[in-house]
Design a protein around this motif. Structure first.
Motif, PDB file in Angstrom:
ATOM      1  N   GLN A 180      35.911  19.801 -65.803  1.00 56.74           N
ATOM      2  CA  GLN A 180      35.414  19.615 -64.322  1.00 56.74           C
ATOM      3  C   GLN A 180      35.342  20.604 -62.714  1.00 56.74           C
ATOM      4  O   GLN A 180      35.949  21.138 -62.772  1.00 56.74           O
TER       5      GLN A 180
ATOM      6  N   GLU B  49      46.750  16.411 -56.543  1.00 58.15           N
ATOM      7  CA  GLU B  49      45.345  16.854 -57.707  1.00 58.15           C
ATOM      8  C   GLU B  49      45.640  18.625 -58.095  1.00 58.15           C
ATOM      9  O   GLU B  49      46.097  19.722 -57.311  1.00 58.15           O
TER      10      GLU B  49
ATOM     11  N   SER C 273      38.723  15.397 -47.521  1.00 54.87           N
ATOM     12  CA  SER C 273      38.864  15.357 -49.504  1.00 54.87           C
ATOM     13  C   SER C 273      39.538  16.300 -49.690  1.00 54.87           C
ATOM     14  O   SER C 273      40.468  16.069 -50.628  1.00 54.87           O
TER      15      SER C 273
ATOM     16  N   VAL D 241      34.548  19.544 -58.972  1.00 51.07           N
ATOM     17  CA  VAL D 241      34.736  18.555 -58.191  1.00 51.07           C
ATOM     18  C   VAL D 241      34.264  18.644 -57.013  1.00 51.07           C
ATOM     19  O   VAL D 241      34.137  19.881 -55.755  1.00 51.07           O
TER      20      VAL D 241
ATOM     21  N   ARG E  26      32.315  13.189 -54.382  1.00 53.12           N
ATOM     22  CA  ARG E  26      33.095  13.252 -53.516  1.00 53.12           C
ATOM     23  C   ARG E  26      32.319  13.705 -52.312  1.00 53.12           C
ATOM     24  O   ARG E  26      32.344  14.214 -51.517  1.00 53.12           O
TER      25      ARG E  26
ATOM     26  N   LEU F 185      32.446  18.858 -53.419  1.00 51.81           N
ATOM     27  CA  LEU F 185      32.846  17.939 -52.268  1.00 51.81           C
ATOM     28  C   LEU F 185      31.827  17.990 -50.723  1.00 51.81           C
ATOM     29  O   LEU F 185      31.155  19.062 -51.451  1.00 51.81           O
TER      30      LEU F 185
ATOM     31  N   VAL G  31      36.936  23.308 -57.789  1.00 51.01           N
ATOM     32  CA  VAL G  31      36.395  22.655 -57.148  1.00 51.01           C
ATOM     33  C   VAL G  31      35.142  23.496 -56.088  1.00 51.01           C
ATOM     34  O   VAL G  31      35.154  24.701 -55.475  1.00 51.01           O
TER      35      VAL G  31
ATOM     36  N   ARG H 120      38.722  23.955 -64.330  1.00 54.81           N
ATOM     37  CA  ARG H 120      38.983  23.150 -63.339  1.00 54.81           C
ATOM     38  C   ARG H 120      38.301  23.760 -62.007  1.00 54.81           C
ATOM     39  O   ARG H 120      38.696  24.494 -61.745  1.00 54.81           O
TER      40      ARG H 120
ATOM     41  N   MET I 269      43.656  15.396 -51.772  1.00 58.83           N
ATOM     42  CA  MET I 269      43.729  16.269 -53.251  1.00 58.83           C
ATOM     43  C   MET I 269      44.790  16.947 -53.154  1.00 58.83           C
ATOM     44  O   MET I 269      45.883  16.397 -53.867  1.00 58.83           O
TER      45      MET I 269
ATOM     46  N   GLU J 271      32.456  15.927 -60.533  1.00 59.97           N
ATOM     47  CA  GLU J 271      33.202  14.632 -60.474  1.00 59.97           C
ATOM     48  C   GLU J 271      32.066  14.933 -58.602  1.00 59.97           C
ATOM     49  O   GLU J 271      32.992  15.699 -58.135  1.00 59.97           O
TER      50      GLU J 271
END
Length: 217
Positions: free
Chosen positions: A86, A132, A123, A88, A116, A90, A64, A62, A127, A114
């Motif tokens: 995954q 998250e 954001s 994420v 955003r 931003l 970011v 995971r 989270m 994903e």
């Protein structure tokens, strides 16, 4: 005392050739972006290679990313994630991320990412409030005035042993000026903060425009 290699044109060309194993899609993304007037916002290929290797070394699942631009860094990291991993992403720019999504789809990693679209701090705060995480890696490459807040949010979202990586932390060497100004002053202050931050283990490397790595204790 060791010496840093001067980033001459020949060295940069060498790094582009041998500094990373780029996919055809990564090459296409980098070359298309290089024609833009704001191409300096894209990370170097060896940084993409380093980030991909970091994902694998951490066993990251995971991630970011704060600031995606035209997609090269997310493409590099997502390709190194396991199939159920995954990322994420931003960002605030539909223009940039429309390009990024095209390359993510072409590279076969769109289902791992994903996007955003909102101010990054908004954001990140959402989270954190939503519980998250934890995340394994946070990569920050966005507006410099926001870096300190992004760093603090990253530490809340990361697992113990997770890593936050911050790009542009040398700011073309201007952080070392006797009296840095503007973004250089902000980044110099953050470098000093992280250097003294007992919540993390850290190292600042002269990769690209300076890559700070901080591992959450």
């Amino acid at each position: 005392m060791g010496h840093m290699v001067e980033p001459s044109a020949d060295v940069l060309e060498y790094l582009a050739k041998f500094g990373a194993r780029e996919s055809a899609v990564q090459q296409n993304c980098r070359r298309e972006t290089s024609a833009r007037s704001d191409a300096n916002m894209q990370i170097a290929p060896e940084q993409g290679g380093f980030l991909g290797l970091l994902v694998r070394m951490l066993g990251a699942r995971r991630i970011v990313e704060v600031g995606s631009f035209t997609g090269y860094s997310a493409l590099s990291m997502a390709a190194a994630l396991p199939q159920d991993g995954q990322l994420v992403a931003l960002d605030v720019s539909k223009e940039f991320t429309d390009i990024a999504q095209r390359f993510w789809k072409e590279g076969g990693v769109a289902d791992k990412i994903e996007l955003r679209l909102a101010p990054a701090q908004v954001s990140l705060d959402a989270m954190i409030a939503g519980g998250e995480g934890p995340f394994d890696l946070v990569f920050i490459d966005a507006d410099k005035p926001g870096y300190d807040g992004y760093y603090e949010a990253a530490l809340k979202l990361l697992r113990q042993g997770g890593v936050v990586a911050l790009d542009n932390m040398l700011w073309s060497g201007r952080v070392a000026d006797a009296h840095p100004e503007g973004s250089a002053a902000l980044l110099a202050a953050l470098n000093a903060k992280i250097h003294g931050d007992q919540r993390v283990d850290m190292a600042l490397a002269s990769i690209g425009d300076g890559l700070m790595l901080a591992r959450k204790r």
